[in-house]
Design a protein around this motif. Sequence first.
Motif, PDB file in Angstrom:
ATOM      1  N   ARG B  22       0.836  -1.200   0.000  1.00 26.63           N
ATOM      2  CA  ARG B  22       0.000   0.000   0.000  1.00 26.63           C
ATOM      3  C   ARG B  22       0.867   1.244   0.000  1.00 26.63           C
ATOM      4  O   ARG B  22       0.546   2.249  -0.651  1.00 26.63           O
ATOM      5  N   LEU B  23       1.983   1.179   0.699  1.00 28.85           N
ATOM      6  CA  LEU B  23       2.908   2.313   0.707  1.00 28.85           C
ATOM      7  C   LEU B  23       3.505   2.550  -0.676  1.00 28.85           C
ATOM      8  O   LEU B  23       3.572   3.688  -1.149  1.00 28.85           O
ATOM      9  N   LEU B  24       3.904   1.473  -1.326  1.00 28.24           N
ATOM     10  CA  LEU B  24       4.460   1.624  -2.671  1.00 28.24           C
ATOM     11  C   LEU B  24       3.398   2.136  -3.643  1.00 28.24           C
ATOM     12  O   LEU B  24       3.684   2.975  -4.496  1.00 28.24           O
ATOM     13  N   GLY B  60      13.188   2.571   6.013  1.00 28.76           N
ATOM     14  CA  GLY B  60      13.920   3.382   6.985  1.00 28.76           C
ATOM     15  C   GLY B  60      14.277   4.777   6.505  1.00 28.76           C
ATOM     16  O   GLY B  60      14.439   5.693   7.296  1.00 28.76           O
ATOM     17  N   THR B  61      14.413   4.947   5.207  1.00 32.06           N
ATOM     18  CA  THR B  61      14.729   6.263   4.646  1.00 32.06           C
ATOM     19  C   THR B  61      13.899   6.465   3.379  1.00 32.06           C
ATOM     20  O   THR B  61      13.304   5.519   2.856  1.00 32.06           O
ATOM     21  N   LYS B  62      13.917   7.679   2.907  1.00 32.04           N
ATOM     22  CA  LYS B  62      13.196   7.932   1.660  1.00 32.04           C
ATOM     23  C   LYS B  62      13.869   7.182   0.509  1.00 32.04           C
ATOM     24  O   LYS B  62      13.201   6.688  -0.393  1.00 32.04           O
ATOM     25  N   ASP B  63      15.179   7.102   0.577  1.00 30.69           N
ATOM     26  CA  ASP B  63      15.910   6.341  -0.429  1.00 30.69           C
ATOM     27  C   ASP B  63      15.429   4.900  -0.479  1.00 30.69           C
ATOM     28  O   ASP B  63      15.268   4.329  -1.560  1.00 30.69           O
ATOM     29  N   ALA B  64      15.219   4.315   0.683  1.00 34.50           N
ATOM     30  CA  ALA B  64      14.759   2.928   0.730  1.00 34.50           C
ATOM     31  C   ALA B  64      13.389   2.797   0.074  1.00 34.50           C
ATOM     32  O   ALA B  64      13.094   1.795  -0.587  1.00 34.50           O
ATOM     33  N   GLU B  67      13.986   2.900  -3.575  1.00 34.37           N
ATOM     34  CA  GLU B  67      14.560   1.604  -3.934  1.00 34.37           C
ATOM     35  C   GLU B  67      13.460   0.542  -4.039  1.00 34.37           C
ATOM     36  O   GLU B  67      13.463  -0.282  -4.953  1.00 34.37           O
ATOM     37  N   GLY B  68      12.542   0.583  -3.108  1.00 36.56           N
ATOM     38  CA  GLY B  68      11.430  -0.355  -3.138  1.00 36.56           C
ATOM     39  C   GLY B  68      10.602  -0.199  -4.393  1.00 36.56           C
ATOM     40  O   GLY B  68      10.212  -1.184  -5.033  1.00 36.56           O
ATOM     41  N   LEU B  69      10.374   1.035  -4.755  1.00 39.67           N
ATOM     42  CA  LEU B  69       9.599   1.320  -5.966  1.00 39.67           C
ATOM     43  C   LEU B  69      10.320   0.788  -7.198  1.00 39.67           C
ATOM     44  O   LEU B  69       9.725   0.134  -8.062  1.00 39.67           O
ATOM     45  N   LEU B  70      11.617   1.053  -7.271  1.00 46.05           N
ATOM     46  CA  LEU B  70      12.388   0.616  -8.437  1.00 46.05           C
ATOM     47  C   LEU B  70      12.483  -0.909  -8.479  1.00 46.05           C
ATOM     48  O   LEU B  70      12.476  -1.503  -9.564  1.00 46.05           O
ATOM     49  N   GLY B  71      12.566  -1.522  -7.312  1.00 48.87           N
ATOM     50  CA  GLY B  71      12.586  -2.983  -7.255  1.00 48.87           C
ATOM     51  C   GLY B  71      11.314  -3.562  -7.841  1.00 48.87           C
ATOM     52  O   GLY B  71      11.336  -4.496  -8.648  1.00 48.87           O
ATOM     53  N   ALA B 121      16.268  13.799 -11.595  1.00 45.35           N
ATOM     54  CA  ALA B 121      17.708  13.551 -11.558  1.00 45.35           C
ATOM     55  C   ALA B 121      18.110  12.510 -10.515  1.00 45.35           C
ATOM     56  O   ALA B 121      19.170  12.569  -9.923  1.00 45.35           O
ATOM     57  N   ASP B 122      17.244  11.516 -10.316  1.00 42.89           N
ATOM     58  CA  ASP B 122      17.582  10.418  -9.412  1.00 42.89           C
ATOM     59  C   ASP B 122      18.422   9.393 -10.173  1.00 42.89           C
ATOM     60  O   ASP B 122      17.960   8.778 -11.124  1.00 42.89           O
ATOM     61  N   ARG B 123      19.657   9.240  -9.732  1.00 43.25           N
ATOM     62  CA  ARG B 123      20.591   8.379 -10.439  1.00 43.25           C
ATOM     63  C   ARG B 123      20.091   6.947 -10.571  1.00 43.25           C
ATOM     64  O   ARG B 123      20.131   6.349 -11.647  1.00 43.25           O
ATOM     65  N   ARG B 124      19.610   6.382  -9.489  1.00 42.41           N
ATOM     66  CA  ARG B 124      19.192   4.990  -9.530  1.00 42.41           C
ATOM     67  C   ARG B 124      18.000   4.781 -10.453  1.00 42.41           C
ATOM     68  O   ARG B 124      17.870   3.759 -11.110  1.00 42.41           O
ATOM     69  N   ALA B 125      17.128   5.781 -10.477  1.00 42.74           N
ATOM     70  CA  ALA B 125      15.987   5.696 -11.387  1.00 42.74           C
ATOM     71  C   ALA B 125      16.461   5.689 -12.833  1.00 42.74           C
ATOM     72  O   ALA B 125      15.963   4.919 -13.654  1.00 42.74           O
TER      73      ALA B 125
END
Lengths: 187, 187
Positions: B22-24, B60-64, B67-71, B121-125
């Motif tokens: 639900r968060l994602l 734990g962080t916004k980055d996480a 990351e979850g979204l990209l996963g 400009a999110d590198r991982r994205a």
Amino acid sequence: MPSRTPSAPDAATTAARSTRDRLLDAVEQLLAEAGPRAATLDAVAAAAGVSKGGLLYHFGTKDALVEGLLGRLRTLAQEDLARMRSAPEGAARYYVRTSVVASGDPLQRATIAALRLVQDADRRAVEAFTEISEAWRVAIEEELGDRALSRVVQLVGDGLWMSASMGVVPPDVEEVLAALPGLPAAG
Amino acid sequence: MPSRTPSAPDAATTAARSTRDRLLDAVEQLLAEAGPRAATLDAVAAAAGVSKGGLLYHFGTKDALVEGLLGRLRTLAQEDLARMRSAPEGAARYYVRTSVVASGDPLQRATIAALRLVQDADRRAVEAFTEISEAWRVAIEEELGDRALSRVVQLVGDGLWMSASMGVVPPDVEEVLAALPGLPAAG
DNA sequence: GACCGTTGACCGTCCAGACGGTACAGTCGT
DNA sequence: ACGACTGTACCGTCTGGACGGTCAACGGTC
């Protein structure tokens, strides 16, 4: 009364225009290279070699700065449209060819900056972009006379813009043009 | 110790997975409909019906969270790739057709959300997107055998993604497909 | 089967920093 | 003298993140 520029509305002084343009250049660059989050007032001012106060002298709010950027984009797009219609290779080929990034082209810089704003859900940027995109589509359709093919040409162009804004190496334009059917012969 | 998911790595409990998803979903929706600026931790938590503390328990962080979204995007893209290769109409047609938005498709939702991150400009994205885009290109080229034409097909798809992320009404897909030459007959 | 400690899932509050914007006194070139 | 700035100090708000507390479910143990 919207946020005003300090100089007269018609022709500003050379010095004023110069700083103003440097500020717009700076926003464009920051938007394109580092994204909307990095384009803060402080960062823009610093990149333009101006103090924050100096920036706010020219653009009273951040909105005014964005408005300035979009205004410049509209102007450049209109100039490009004229060139497009009179291009010897034809509007369609011209459009596709100028959709690949040649860093330094003012219109392309402005376009990519605006694209970033669009993805940041900026309403005015979306409006400006839709408007310009529409004008391009009309010009292409005028030349080709085929609606579906015009759509394809424009989608290809949009795709090129997207990969450009992602920093991906663009494909060979000539190759792409060769694979597109129904375009009038160049020259 | 980096932020870990609370449950066991293999199969989490039903309740835990539900909240996580639900968060994602909430991030995706906020990114797509209101842009990166609106996708704050507070907003995501509220949209998911969870407190901010609850969100930070799962990510734990916004980055996480990103990351979850990209996963999730990668997973969905891989599933789609399999469907694409076995599509009776062929990979190219399948790709173009599924590049127009049918609201509700999980992959499309995730893709558009990721696109917004790319423009932020999110590198991982950018990495994730490049990777997925590459896989699609390969699949299309495998079918068509023509590099230039494959590029065109993918550029058209990218163009469709762009107009989708701008909220513009997409063109008629069938019309576009008809204007694309060299595609193997459907079925 | 009543007691109890543990654990996972989650809430609510607080904080430091960043950001947009204001205010204003001072400087420099023309 | 005036327009075009600089520089600094400041304010209110938002945002990511830290942190301590709550609560229900579970497992063992006597």
